[in-house]
Design a protein around this motif. Structure first.
Motif, short mmCIF file in Angstrom:
data_model
loop_
_atom_site.label_atom_id
_atom_site.label_comp_id
_atom_site.label_asym_id
_atom_site.label_seq_id
_atom_site.Cartn_x
_atom_site.Cartn_y
_atom_site.Cartn_z
N ALA A 264 0.82 -1.22 0.00
CA ALA A 264 0.00 0.00 0.00
C ALA A 264 0.85 1.27 0.00
CB ALA A 264 -0.92 0.01 1.21
N GLY A 265 2.17 1.10 0.15
CA GLY A 265 3.05 2.26 0.19
C GLY A 265 3.33 2.78 1.57
N PRO A 283 -8.62 17.46 1.15
CA PRO A 283 -9.15 16.72 0.01
C PRO A 283 -8.03 16.24 -0.91
CG PRO A 283 -10.42 18.71 0.39
CD PRO A 283 -9.23 18.80 1.29
N GLU A 284 -8.19 15.02 -1.41
CA GLU A 284 -7.13 14.45 -2.24
C GLU A 284 -6.84 15.32 -3.45
OE1 GLU A 284 -6.16 10.49 -4.93
OE2 GLU A 284 -7.38 10.28 -3.11
N ALA A 292 1.76 18.85 -6.82
CA ALA A 292 2.08 18.67 -8.24
C ALA A 292 2.21 17.20 -8.62
CB ALA A 292 3.36 19.43 -8.60
N VAL A 293 1.27 16.37 -8.11
CA VAL A 293 1.28 14.94 -8.43
C VAL A 293 0.75 14.74 -9.84
CG1 VAL A 293 0.41 12.67 -7.74
CG2 VAL A 293 0.90 14.41 -5.99
N VAL A 298 -0.76 6.96 -8.08
CA VAL A 298 -1.58 6.57 -6.92
C VAL A 298 -0.88 7.01 -5.65
CG1 VAL A 298 -2.61 4.63 -5.68
CG2 VAL A 298 -2.51 4.60 -8.19
N LEU A 299 -1.63 7.63 -4.73
CA LEU A 299 -1.05 8.05 -3.46
C LEU A 299 -0.75 6.85 -2.59
CD1 LEU A 299 -3.21 11.20 -2.57
CD2 LEU A 299 -1.12 11.04 -3.94
N ALA A 300 0.32 6.97 -1.81
CA ALA A 300 0.78 5.87 -0.96
C ALA A 300 0.19 5.97 0.44
CB ALA A 300 2.30 5.88 -0.88
N GLY A 301 0.14 4.83 1.12
CA GLY A 301 -0.25 4.78 2.52
C GLY A 301 -1.74 4.60 2.72
N THR A 302 -2.13 4.58 3.98
CA THR A 302 -3.54 4.40 4.36
C THR A 302 -3.93 5.46 5.37
OG1 THR A 302 -2.95 2.86 6.14
CG2 THR A 302 -3.42 1.91 3.97
#
Length: 475
Positions: A264-265, A283-284, A292-293, A298-302
């Motif tokens: 999941a990172g 907010p994502e 600047a993604v 995909v964002l990492a972590g939970t």
């Protein structure tokens, strides 16, 4: 100490504070404040050894001249030596002694700046301050010369409005080597402890939540770093003759690096603290824009975005020693190195984290490779006691200045010298404030300051000082 002189919120934090007069004073002087900030931006004071030390001295002299204009006592430019005997960066220190019964506030900022980086990435000249679309662009415009001017501007407003009724002691401490890692900071504090002590320390080197919403930074992640080396051969050999049975060092280093995160990172190093305390919504889509993604990444972590930023560890590879593509050859490389930067959640002991990182790389040495871990620097995490009187007063002042409630914000980054302040001055309340916003781009090209929020930051600090002064009068 200040705990005895500041009231609880129920007592009315704004009681006795001439809010409108202080706001008007800041506004009346603001054009001049910005002009002085532009003059500071024009000085390329960089504390790194590769840059001209004379410019750093020039920066300190310019700050000292501004401070002298406040009428403070004992304006000095001080420095101590580094461990190798070389002189540390010049710090400006000045003070106004407290009247009997009044506490002392220390106002910290730093006048040194990051190098400008690649000039082709800048839309303006790095050391020429330019106003555009309500922002001031230039290296140090936000980090942290605006912090200096917030202190100076707030002191001017308090002097204008309160005059001789202002009884607080105030010490200005403007460091000159923060961007170089503050190598003499601890020694400087210990050497000048009697001069720098206070009941409250305001560190103006952080960020607000977003433009139009102020924040008090109530937590900082800690930091450890180190270098890992993977070695598989005594010397390089031809990849055609020996490749197959032997995996080269960069390949095995990549396999080791891959063990630092789970699928999941999230950081997968055993023994690291992690929590889910952050409640602010980030907010994502906003985060992706601020960071600047690229689309599709995909964002990492939970957990929530803010918990991932503030309450959990984060590990990055910030450097590698392997040949460049331009210098590559058909060779099995015997060794490869990587620099690891590990951010720590509040509550994490840095020594334990360093030991956990060392144990992890040894335990996951791929294919029997010889793995060596060399520890680097370590910095403590930080958490503010938001029930303390100074923090409550600061939150009131921020909200009053901006006209919206201030948020209690964590920060994913680290300010290692905060740990030195807490250890050398354990009885002081430390407030981490700032003038930046998510688009300030500190350390990057096109660094900028939102001028509307900068005026509010100056006003907020003036309100904070006046409220502490009024609380002492009522005590």
């Amino acid at each position: 100490m200040i705990e005895k002189t500041l009231p609880a919120p129920a007592s009315g934090l704004g009681a006795g504070v001439p809010i409108d007069e202080l706001r008007a004073s800041v506004r009346r002087r603001f054009t001049g404040t910005v002009a002085e900030l532009k003059e500071l931006v024009a000085i390329p004071g960089i504390a790194w050894d590769a840059f001209d030390a004379a410019q750093l001295d020039r920066s300190a002299e310019a700050v000292a001249a501004l401070v002298r204009g406040l009428g403070l006592e004992d304006v000095q430019i001080l420095r101590v030596n580094k461990d190798d005997g070389a002189p540390g960066g010049p710090a400006v220190v000045a003070r106004k002694r407290a009247k009997p019964g009044y506490p002392t506030v220390v106002l910290y900022a730093h006048h040194d700046v990051q190098p400008p980086a690649d000039p082709s990435l800048w839309e303006t000249e790095p050391f020429t301050a330019v106003e555009k679309d309500g922002r001031l662009f230039g290296r140090g415009a936000a980090d942290d010369k605006a912090g200096i001017m917030a202190h100076i501007g707030s002191m001017r407003a308090v002097a204008d409005v309160l005059g001789d009724d202002f009884g607080l002691g105030v010490t200005l401490f403007i460091e000159g080597e923060e961007e170089a890692g503050s190598p003499t900071f601890r020694t400087f504090l210990q050497t000048h402890r009697a001069l720098l002590g206070g009941d409250v320390i305001v560190v103006a080197d952080s960020s607000n939540w977003k433009v139009g919403v102020p924040a008090l930074t109530t937590s900082l992640r800690g930091l450890v770093d180190g270098t890992v080396e993977v070695r598989v051969l005594d010397h390089a050999v031809h990849s055609g003759m020996f490749g197959g049975p032997i995996l080269d060092a960069p390949t095995l280093l990549a396999r080791l690096i891959a063990t630092f995160h789970d699928d999941a990172g999230s950081v997968a190093i055993e023994g690291l603290a992690s929590s889910e305390h952050a409640v602010l919504d980030y907010p994502e889509a906003t985060f992706r824009a601020d960071a600047a993604v690229l689309d599709g990444v995909v964002l990492a972590g939970t957990g929530s975005i803010t918990s991932r930023l503030w309450d959990k560890p984060a590990l990055s590879i910030i450097g590698m020693d392997i040949p460049s593509v331009a210098m590559s050859s058909n060779t099995l490389l015997p060794a490869a190195r990587a620099k690891i930067s590990l951010r720590l959640a509040p509550g994490q002991d840095p020594e334990a984290a360093m030991a956990a990182l060392d144990a992890h790389v040894q335990r996951h040495a791929p294919f029997g490779a010889h793995v060596t871990f060399t520890p680097g620097e370590a910095g403590q995490p930080f958490a503010t006691d938001t029930d303390a009187p100074a923090a409550k007063t600061a939150l009131w002042a921020l909200g009053e200045s901006w006209g919206v409630p201030a948020v209690e914000s964590g920060m994913g980054g680290s300010i290692p010298f905060i740990a030195d302040l807490t250890e050398v001055f354990p009885d002081a309340q430390i407030l981490v404030t700032g003038v930046e916003d998510p688009d300030s781009r500190a350390h990057s090209a096109n660094e900028s300051l939102h001028l509307g929020d900068f005026e509010k930051a100056v006003t907020a600090e003036a309100l904070l000082l006046a409220a502490m002064n009024a609380a002492t009068n009522r005590a």
